[in-house]
Design an enzyme around this catalytic site. Structure first.
Site, PDB file in Angstrom:
ATOM      1  N   GLU A 197      -0.663 -11.398  -3.992  1.00 34.63           N
ATOM      2  CA  GLU A 197       0.701 -11.291  -3.468  1.00 34.63           C
ATOM      3  C   GLU A 197       0.732 -11.368  -1.941  1.00 34.63           C
ATOM      4  OE1 GLU A 197       4.480  -8.173  -3.525  1.00 34.63           O
ATOM      5  OE2 GLU A 197       3.084  -8.217  -5.196  1.00 34.63           O
ATOM      6  N   LYS A 240       5.703   0.786  -7.430  1.00 33.22           N
ATOM      7  CA  LYS A 240       4.985  -0.488  -7.538  1.00 33.22           C
ATOM      8  C   LYS A 240       4.480  -0.912  -6.173  1.00 33.22           C
ATOM      9  CE  LYS A 240       4.614  -5.197  -7.777  1.00 33.22           C
ATOM     10  NZ  LYS A 240       4.580  -6.186  -6.667  1.00 33.22           N
ATOM     11  N   ASP A 258     -11.272   0.407 -12.699  1.00 28.14           N
ATOM     12  CA  ASP A 258     -10.295   0.154 -13.755  1.00 28.14           C
ATOM     13  C   ASP A 258      -8.887   0.371 -13.202  1.00 28.14           C
ATOM     14  OD1 ASP A 258      -8.704   0.062 -15.995  1.00 28.14           O
ATOM     15  OD2 ASP A 258      -9.965   1.391 -17.212  1.00 28.14           O
ATOM     16  N   HIS A 313       8.796 -11.309   4.254  1.00 29.09           N
ATOM     17  CA  HIS A 313       8.141 -12.061   3.191  1.00 29.09           C
ATOM     18  C   HIS A 313       8.253 -13.567   3.396  1.00 29.09           C
ATOM     19  CE1 HIS A 313       6.800  -9.407  -0.109  1.00 29.09           C
ATOM     20  NE2 HIS A 313       7.663  -8.535   0.396  1.00 29.09           N
TER      21      HIS A 313
END
Length: 428
Positions: free
Chosen positions: A83, A267, A283, A381
């Site tokens: 990302e 998130k 993990d 972004h």
């Protein structure tokens, strides 16, 4: 080894030049740099031994976040992520923390839970006390299954017994083994212990054991990070730092009260944590599961971070969450790049690795909140997203920077626009 994690002008170098600089800075061996310089660092024969039905390997960008000072130590943070903006945002926020000393971290002992489900118990309250009365025998049996862990200072430390009187399947007990797993993630260790004590628990309760499995809600294995930033270090061309602080706190409050916002907010925290977890061969699904379960531990899904003002008007941020990471076992010992990541970090324990992870998560959260509270998320972004669009349109070399600049200048970042501009340039 003392380093300078600031890496000035690093982003303006080519990947090869960046690697040369990092090799000199960290004293990496030729073998280490070869892992990064050449594609295919994971040999197919090793990959074939890691999981089933292997037909190849799959790569993601491997980057270094800069500017991190954690507990007084300068660090470069290896991140594996696809990302755009993650590495840039974490690095920039880490830079803003430096005047106040960077990040301060701490952690609890590496305790994991193994759950033993016991059904068909006619007297669950009495059965619970029977298990607790024989706690020492249960712990001794669990510890007999991992002598190495005992010699390293770990092992089963305690048991808890949770009673569910009115489950849809009748009365049920769930016994928890509390295990200090040291520098392992601990899944295999606690699962083995749970299976070992199951017959004894059946004998003591008169019930029947079903599941014997770890819990990924590692609420006894917490890592914590703190940061502090003065208002003047948050000034931008359009906003005063004090105004930015108010915006960050308002944005945090939104996430604290509204689960729809909290899901996106958290998130963003994991945008920083997961790439480090992946880079070190850990993990990331276990970390994600524990994080989101922990976020609703009070019966309401909310923010994992907190943002406040101190008495001097400085912005202070904190993050405390489960962090079940390991330095031994699994891909951390088999994947060559996972081993290199741990060497770059210079960590000595799984607890230290967990503390670094939450520091990166806290930085990433600040980056998102700062952008949302000021110019909005899309402005930052746009340039990074434009690079992906330009690459997908086929731009290479000098074309890439030219195409990105044209799209950003016109605030028109679209695949068809990129293709048209590229055809125009090549036609000239």
């Amino acid at each position: 080894m003392s380093i300078d994690s600031r890496l000035p002008d690093f982003r303006n170098l080519s990947p090869s030049q960046r690697l040369d600089q990092v090799q000199r800075l960290l004293g990496l061996s030729a073998e280490d740099t070869a892992l990064l310089r050449d594609a295919g660092a994971l040999p197919l024969e090793i990959a074939d031994g890691m999981i089933e039905n292997v037909i190849g390997t799959f790569e993601l960008p491997y980057a270094l976040a800069s500017n991190f000072r954690i507990n007084g130590r300068e660090m470069l943070i290896p991140l594996v992520v696809e990302e755009p903006s993650v590495v840039a945002a974490a690095s920039f926020m880490a830079k803003l923390t430096r005047p106040a000393g960077g990040f301060q971290t701490s952690s609890s002992a590496p305790l994991m839970r193994a759950q033993v489900q016991i059904i068909a118990v006619s007297d669950p309250c009495n059965a619970r006390l029977s298990l607790l009365r024989n706690k020492d025998e249960i712990i001794a049996l669990a510890n007999s299954k991992d002598q190495l862990l005992n010699t390293l200072g770990g092992g089963c430390r305690d048991i808890e017994v949770h009673t569910f009187i009115d489950s849809p399947r009748g009365p049920m007990l769930v016994a928890h083994l509390i295990v200090d797993v040291r520098d392992a993630m601990g899944a295999n260790t606690v699962n083995t212990m749970a299976e070992a004590v199951a017959p004894l628990m059946e004998q003591l309760t008169g019930g029947k054991v079903r599941l014997r499995i770890l819990s990924n809600l590692a609420d006894l294995r917490l890592a914590r990070a703190q940061l502090r930033i003065a208002p003047e270090h948050l000034d931008t061309a359009e906003y005063q730092g004090a105004e930015v602080i108010e915006g960050v706190i308002d944005a945090y409050t939104f996430a604290a009260i509204d689960p729809y916002r909290a899901a996106t907010h958290n998130k963003g925290i994991m945008n920083g944590i997961d790439p480090l977890v992946v880079a070190t061969g850990n993990d990331w699904r276990a970390v994600e599961a524990g994080a989101h379960a922990y976020a609703c531990r009070n019966g309401h899904y909310g923010s994992l971070t907190t943002w406040e003002k101190d008495s001097q008007g400085h912005l202070v941020g904190t993050l405390e969450m489960p962090m079940p990471l390991g330095l031994v076992g699994g891909a951390t010992k088999t994947h060559p790049l996972a081993q290199l990541s741990l060497r770059i970090l210079g960590v000595k324990s799984a607890q230290e690795l967990g503390e670094i992870a939450v520091a990166v998560g806290l930085a990433q959260n600040l980056g998102a909140l700062r952008a949302l509270a000021t110019e909005g998320i899309q402005r930052g972004h746009m340039a990074l997203h434009a690079r992906n669009i330009a690459l997908s349109a086929g731009a290479r070399g000098d074309e890439l920077d030219w195409l990105v600049k044209r799209m950003v200048e016109t605030r028109d970042v679209r695949a068809d626009r990129a293709q048209a501009l590229l055809r125009e340039k090549r036609g000239q």
